[in-house]
Enzyme design. Structure first.
Site, short mmCIF file in Angstrom:
data_model
loop_
_atom_site.label_atom_id
_atom_site.label_comp_id
_atom_site.label_asym_id
_atom_site.label_seq_id
_atom_site.Cartn_x
_atom_site.Cartn_y
_atom_site.Cartn_z
N ASN A 34 -20.23 46.56 -34.09
CA ASN A 34 -20.27 47.56 -33.04
C ASN A 34 -20.87 46.95 -31.77
O ASN A 34 -20.13 46.67 -30.83
CB ASN A 34 -21.08 48.76 -33.52
N ASP A 35 -22.18 46.69 -31.79
CA ASP A 35 -22.81 46.16 -30.59
C ASP A 35 -22.13 44.89 -30.09
O ASP A 35 -21.99 44.69 -28.88
CB ASP A 35 -24.28 45.84 -30.87
N VAL A 36 -21.71 44.05 -31.02
CA VAL A 36 -21.22 42.73 -30.60
C VAL A 36 -19.84 42.79 -29.97
O VAL A 36 -19.31 41.77 -29.55
CB VAL A 36 -21.21 41.74 -31.78
#
Ligand code: NAP
Ligand code: NAP
Ligand code: NAD
Ligand code: NAD
Lengths: 450, 369, 91, 369, 450, 91
Positions: E376-378
């Site tokens: 997600n964040d990456v």
């Protein structure tokens, strides 16, 4: 109108019956639905059509039931194929009789064509089925029978039959129709005699499709839609099924039916002294998918194929179906101590699933399937039973005591010790030839389909 | 500006704060680099390699001649005295252990950064030396334990009988603990782990290990907060049984800025199987295991307790590579056109800035002085 | 006429379609089930016997009824026996 | 009959020939067992454990008082002198190194078995101590190398850059070599291996490693035959490039009864990356690596060469467990109703029988005497 | 006879066309076969049936072609659904017109029933399709339109229609039939108005099935077997298809069609301001199976699900299809440095497949699919584009630049950083909700089916 | 009559059977293909126009021919366009 509707409903039942029969989950229900449809059709026909001879008809039905049910009930599982052949034969005969009885002078061409087809195919189906029955029941030899000048004879019968058929169409002669019946009977015999023992089930399936077509043709004779639909369904599905059965045995259909006429095949037959049962991925999938307990014995071949991941997946799929699965890890499986441990740990197989000889062997007789993946020496019963064997004395997994054994290997070649393994020829054993990873991957897909 | 890399002087330090690769990064930012001859010896980085990368290799300690000093360990006080107003230094400096040094740095108006204080925010991850060095420590902890264990970690079924897999217990599942779990699992051990942080359970399981559920309150947050002695007492009671069942225990529990909690007592050690091994990664900050001494191996009964001391230094090539990259990443946050000018309004830089313009900026340290 | 042909074509298509994905292990039960279904000739046998005019027709018809009944009942029963292995396994 | 287990006396031997578990096996066969007090100390088998298993723990060397002597290392000559006609001894005895001992054993009419000579046939696998100890050696070789390597074995992609996986080369893919391959792969290294035997290629691949194909003739058979110097010269030439590309080299090549072939030269070592490690498992039988010394670590340039010495002893608990089970399995082949009576027509027993009734039965050894 | 045969062949073509259209491999061929069957049928009808007005008929056909082909050719891909709706509508209208033209006094009841059905259903289909067209083309609002007293009105129209139908059956009045046509048109409008924008395609599918039924009914009117067979095929398959489409959207059919009348659904609609496209496993399977290059970005979710083995298998399956697949390993994916490395090494993923940011990002625009597995964040473009974002400055995989993005996660919850990810709402993105291991396993099976 | 009903039942069954395993991505093309097929009403339109007696019938018929043609040609063309994504990929 309501009679026709009842027939339509019966036809629909048959259709759904076949659909059901082609998935394991609904096979039984399908068969029952077919029976229900049949009951509806028969009752309708009786109520509506048995204007005369009602009692006699009832009697014949009762008699047929009294003969048929106990025969079907008591037959041994191993003898079922010949029983099916017999039932098929009498069905064919019934169709031929119906057409014979209904035959009369005049009528449309279509009517006569339908009659000729019904009689001819019905007769072929009847006599052919009887021969297959005789072969399977070992009343006669199971080997292909090629009469001297067999090919010429067969072609002769075909020509005569066609001639008679044309004659009937032209003349509407009942006598000629009877002669055609006889020719059909001979044709059926000539057709099945050259088929070898192992291929007989395929011949039965084809005769079954024939009977279906005869019934469809009789539907044209009687202008009855139900017979047309049901007969066609059976004819079409039976034809495809026959092809699929031949494919599953890895042999083209023509080869099976007419192979005995060619020298090569006969030779192949005589070379193959010890038979090995080779199954398809689907067979094994159903064996596994409907088992309750399975032990997997991996060996060096698992390592060579690098099939550890595929094995783990298969196991989790099977466990998802509520099946107990464990791995039997033999002390010297593979080519170095702990070879299997290294592989299975890599695939993240939980340690609890790894069982040793002493954990597995006592419960072996209650195992539904022993799946041997690329192992050989470590399950060779020679090590236990044959003092002369070079591996005598090595403890083995007694997989030969499980209810069924499946071997995954690429060939009949021996393992490290270089010695033959009797278990490969055992009747309990199904061979699944091919690279272990390949086979496991296919198996995985097949089990998912169940 | 010139960046200087002195050879490390503290005992048993084998790492170096800049490797030839990162020299190139610094040059790329317009900085010049002076490396003390022999600085990279232990990390197998030869003077020639530094020269090839474009650094100037100098025969003496460059501190005092350069504007920026990069090191692994904090500078010696003598070195710090050579620094000038506005000079920048970056190192792994744990201020509570180095109060004298901090005083000197502040007095001389040095702008000093400690990677120990780096905020654990997303943007700072490239400079997160605690993580990179914990990675090395966790990995090595397992190797050390495996080598000293008189038995196999993996399971083997052989003609000479079956060897069951070893049981490894990891206490504290931060970066080092997670890496220890992963490495032990790789070697085939059966691994379980415990941590006080609530998020740890899922993280442990995400590595295929078992999380030991204890009926204790879990903490939230990135770091663990200090625990009361009653809490620890209860934890020891509950964990005792798992310790006794383990062949290897690796402890990594830490609370930033505090002494490490004691999780394994001598009695617990005595209940372990003879030959078992405990590796205490927290030994330097007080120790998670009773009796562990940093840098020494102590037998407690038939159990070997390895007190870790500067674990990452044992693997100097990669530990240096990662550390050097961390330092370079931090430096790149404040360098522009050959000038290093930290913007202390930046959350990351201000978070790890220890002294600046004569002031001690780190709140807790100011408290201690 | 063309209607009957259409029916034939459609039924043939359905026949093919319905078995096209059957797994090997079901080949024999499916064959046997289909075998029972073509016993529907019993309907034809009943109809001609019910409408028979000559003695020969009656005899032929009754024989057909008998044989077709054997086909039908035997076929369904034997198929059911074969399928017993698929019953009762939980999922 | 009585079976005696003396404490091992040779230096650095930490294993023991019988563990409490196998005591039970022997008692089950009607034999009595005398264990010298302290025999199991290094293997963490306490006297109490032996007693609990049913052995008699004696304060002195039982040799001379018992009919059967089990040991790991060959007996001392002094011990052998105490044996009587018909006594049985089993140990890991390499006859070419122990000619004096063999003479004494033959002279005294002792029936001696060496597990070194055990035929590698299927039925004898339970007694195959060479395999079980090679398993230990192969596993430990990787741990030793990994601990000494200044870098990671596995690959890591981290915020501080990516660490590529280490390259491990295994020369000789017998039991130890295969296990080394497996262990290095577990730790995430990229592994390749070479062996002269033709069967080895598939075996190496079956562990997921790459087999180095060299344009050299492959041998068939279970053991490698001795190679000519020209063959070895060519092999070294061809393998040099793979050695240079490796971070770790583990050598296990051996030819039974001969000195180990030299596969890695000093020049090859110099071409390796600084910090690389070589573990030479063949060091004791001459060494596969130039300059390796058994039991020592030698720096050749910036490459560390670890000469293995009694590698299995480094993991005494499991090495002893496996060895003891091997010995017990062999003994069970000749024990019946409490009497040990070897049937020397049996292929396995005759294969590993060194002396019997005053005669040296091992052909090559007889040649040497 | 030969005319009838031609029709039969055409019917068979249609049947096989539908069969072809239901597998990706034969879909195009199926469509072409359908067109061929149609050509045969039309030519036959023309040659045999255009006794009068032949030239006029030809002109009408040419005109229809001139209008239809360019419209179909030039329509933008995104506007295809409304085009299909339009074509469907005119088909319905044609059926109604045929029945109207053929209507005459007297005749059997069946004839009248068939006529009434054709006219009514054809009219509904026509007007309903026009409304769907208007909705999709955004000529009118796409939101559900519920007229005041909508329910009462709808029920009223239904009642009137039924009444008129019965009246026509009874009286055979042409005037009443015209009135019925008008009622049908109103009914179609009333039926589609309350369907909300996203559900319109399902309404189109249902109307399509309706037209099929109308054509089948017209077959009874004209006693034409081809029309019966083809119409029924479309009617039946269309009905099933509609159900399946509704299922794929996870909503019961009734809810879609009549949902706007109930308060709850209306509320749900208004809450859901930003739409997320959630796909089925089969969608994603086809997306992947027919791609040329794929990058997989694994994250912490892969670890939580322990889906590494499933991922590896999927990749090898895709590679077997000749697709280039690599893994994009982000420096901080997971929860510890090297988390992804540890997992993928366990699953024995070759190191060469692991790519870093700099290897992947430059080629991202040429990637057909970026498959984000539990990350997600990456991949959050906010880190690149929004200086205000707490993760601004972290390098990311620019998966938003790939041609299509698939997210596998269990919910819309954010990742470690706790911030929203715009990419989830992007029109390029397909969400495949569920545990990553589950989803991958299903995907594996689905790709095998292609 | 019953024959036409039988045809209807069989055709309906075939219709169900044939699409029962279609994957989601083919839903729209399949719908569109089916849509083109029901344009077979064109055959009906031609037949009635060809046999038309009154002027009204001719007008209605020709309108039907026109509309049905649009349905047929547009339907097949648009379906083919949708299916372009499936072409050209090996295997
Ligand atoms: N564990 C040890 O320490 C060790 C050491 C040395 C020797 N051994 C000996 O090795 C043997 C081990 O027994 P085992 O049962 O594991 O192995 P095995 O007896 O050697 O049998 C292995 C079988 O795997 C099949 N196979 C090979 N590659 C395959 C592939 N890719 N896919 C599918 N099947 C494949 C081979 O048949 P196909 O060629 O027909 O495919 C072969 O029959 C014992 O005789 C043992 O004494 C063990
Ligand atoms: N690598 C390190 O060293 C390290 C250390 C500490 C923190 N971090 C931080 O961790 C984050 C890593 O980024 P990431 O993209 O890997 O992870 P992430 O941003 O935390 O996202 C992981 C996603 O996986 C999904 N997920 C969880 N379990 C799942 C399951 N069983 N099946 C399917 N999906 C599942 C979650 O969504 P659902 O809940 O909707 O399923 C979640 O959105 C970064 O913010 C990084 O800064 C990294
Ligand atoms: N945001 C980022 O980018 C980023 C990067 C790396 C690490 N982190 C986070 O940093 C945190 C800590 O990592 P660390 O390794 O530096 O921690 P640490 O070295 O401070 O502590 C190690 C572990 O010990 C645990 N611990 C403390 N007391 C304990 C007790 N009594 N019993 C058991 N365990 C106890 C802590 O919870 C911690 O997990 C983690 O939450 C990690 O996810 C974040
Ligand atoms: N039958 C059994 O039950 C059984 C049990 C265990 C092992 N084995 C077999 O025993 C054999 C040897 O095992 P070991 O570990 O005792 O062997 P070993 O210790 O004698 O030799 C180790 C390896 O070195 C190799 N070697 C020799 N010269 C070499 C050279 N110049 N270059 C490269 N490699 C060279 C050998 O081929 C051998 O594989 C193997 O074939 C193994 O399969 C058999």
């Amino acid at each position: 109108m309501s009679v026709q509707l009842a027939y339509l409903v019966a036809a629909l039942c048959f259709l759904l019956a076949l659909k059901g029969l082609s998935t394991p989950r609904f096979a039984r229900a399908g068969n029952l639905l077919g029976a229900a449809g049949m009951a509806l059709a028969v009752v309708t026909a009786f109520l509506h059509g048995a204007v005369h001879n009602g009692l006699w008809i009832l009697l014949a039905i009762v008699l047929g039931t009294v003969v048929g049910v106990p025969a079907a009930r008591s037959v041994k599982m191993t003898a079922i194929p010949q029983m099916v052949a017999l039932f098929n034969g009498v069905g064919g005969a019934a169709a031929a009789l119906v057409a014979l009885a209904e035959f009369h002078d005049g009528g449309e061409l279509l009517f006569r064509v339908a009659t000729v087809l019904t009689v001819l195919i019905g007769a072929v189906s009847f006599s052919g089925s009887l021969v297959t029955f005789a072969k399977l029941q070992e009343i006669m030899t199971t080997r292909p029978v090629v009469l001297p000048a067999g090919r010429v004879l067969s072609i002769g019968i075909v020509v005569v039959s066609l001639g008679l058929a044309v004659a009937v169409l032209a003349t509407s002669s009942t006598a000629l129709l009877v002669a055609l019946t006889v020719a059909g009977l001979l044709l059926g015999i000539a057709f099945v005699l050259p088929v070898g023992g192992a291929d007989v089930p395929i011949a039965i399936s084809l005769l079954n499709a024939f009977t279906g077509l005869a019934v469809a043709a009789s539907g044209y004779v009687l202008a009855n839609t139900l017979l047309i639909v049901a007969g066609t369904l059976v004819g079409a599905s039976g034809t495809l099924l026959t092809r699929m059965m031949a494919q599953a045995m890895g042999r083209p259909l023509a080869n099976i039916l007419f192979g005995a006429f060619t020298a090569t095949v006969a030779q192949a037959h005589s070379e193959e002294q010890r038979t090995v049962r080779s199954g398809t991925v689907e067979d094994v999938a159903i064996l596994l998918g409907y088992a309750h307990s399975i032990v997997i014995v991996p060996g060096y071949g698992l390592a060579v194929a690098q099939a550890q991941h595929a094995a783990r997946e298969l196991v989790s799929l099977l466990e998802g179906r509520g099946i107990t699965v464990s791995y039997g890890i033999h002390p010297v499986a593979g080519r170095m101590p702990g070879h299997m441990n290294v592989l299975l740990a890599e695939a993240d197989v939980p340690y609890e699933q790894l069982k040793e000889l002493d954990d597995v062997n006592p419960g072996m007789t209650s195992m539904d399937v022993a799946l041997v993946v690329g192992a050989n020496d470590v399950v060779n019963p020679g090590a236990r039973d044959e003092p002369a064997s070079p591996i005598y004395g090595m403890p083995i997994f007694d997989v030969d005591r499980a209810r069924a054994v499946v071997f995954m290997k690429r060939s009949m070649r021996p393992g490290f010790a270089g010695i033959d393994n009797e278990l490969l020829y055992n009747t309990k054993t199904t061979m699944l030839f091919g690279d272990a990873k390949d086979s496991l991957t296919k198996l995985l897909a097949a089990v998912k389909q169940l | 500006m010139r960046v200087g890399i002195p050879a490390e002087t503290r005992p048993a330090e084998r790492r170096v704060a800049c490797v030839p690769d990162t020299v190139r990064t610094l040059l790329g930012a317009g900085l010049a680099v002076d490396v003390q001859s022999g600085a990279g010896t232990h990390a197998h980085a030869a003077d020639a390699a530094y020269r090839a990368a474009g650094a100037q290799v100098v025969g003496h300690d460059p501190v005092g001649e350069v504007e920026v000093v990069l090191s692994v360990q904090p500078l010696e006080i003598a070195q710090a005295r050579k620094l000038r107003q506005g000079d920048v230094t970056i190192s792994l400096l744990s201020p509570s252990n180095e109060l004298d040094l901090v005083r000197v740095l502040a007095d001389r108006g040095v702008t000093s950064f400690s990677l120990d204080l780096l905020p654990r925010v997303t943007r700072a991850q490239g400079a997160d030396a605690l993580s990179s060095q914990a990675l090395v420590a966790g990995y090595r902890a397992v190797l050390v334990a495996a080598e000293r264990l008189p038995r196999f970690l993996p399971m083997f079924t052989t003609a000479a009988g079956t060897v069951p897999p070893a049981k490894v217990l990891v206490l504290g599942a931060g970066v080092a603990g997670l890496q220890a779990i992963a490495t032990a699992r790789r070697l085939g051990a059966v691994v379980e782990a415990y941590d006080v942080r609530a998020a740890a359970a899922e993280e442990v399981r995400s590595l295929g290990a078992r999380f030991v559920e204890l009926p204790l309150e879990a903490q939230s947050g990135v770091y663990a907060a200090e625990q009361s002695e009653t809490f620890l007492e209860r934890q020891r009671e509950l964990i005792a049984e798992r310790v006794a069942a383990s062949d290897v225990v690796i402890t990594t529990a830490a609370v930033p800025g505090r002494a490490a909690p004691v999780l394994v007592t001598t009695d617990m050690l005595k209940a372990m199987a003879p030959g078992s091994v405990v590796v205490d990664l927290a030994a330097e900050s007080g120790g998670n295991c009773a009796g562990s001494v940093p840098g020494e191996e102590v037998w407690v009964g038939e159990v070997l307790v390895h007190g870790a001391r500067n674990m990452p230094s044992g693997m100097p090539v990669h530990a240096s590579k990662l550390y050097a990259r961390n330092v370079a990443n931090l430096l790149m946050m404040m360098a522009k056109d050959g000038v290093v000018e930290p913007d202390l309004t930046d959350e990351v830089l201000s978070g790890c800035c220890l002294t600046h313009a004569g002031e001690v900026r780190h709140e807790p340290t100011r408290g201690l002085l | 006429m063309i209607d009957l042909l259409t029916i034939f074509v459609l039924a043939a298509f359905v026949g093919f379609e319905v078995v096209s994905k059957v797994s090997t292990i079901l080949h024999t039960p499916l064959m046997s089930g289909a075998n029972a279904i073509h016993g529907v000739i019993l309907v034809g046998a009943i109809l001609i016997t019910g409408a028979a005019e000559s003695g020969v027709q009656v005899v032929l018809g009754l024989l057909a009824v008998f044989l077709a009944t054997v086909n039908v009942v035997g076929g369904f029963v034997v198929t059911d026996r074969m399928l017993e292995m698929f019953k009762g396994h939980k999922r």
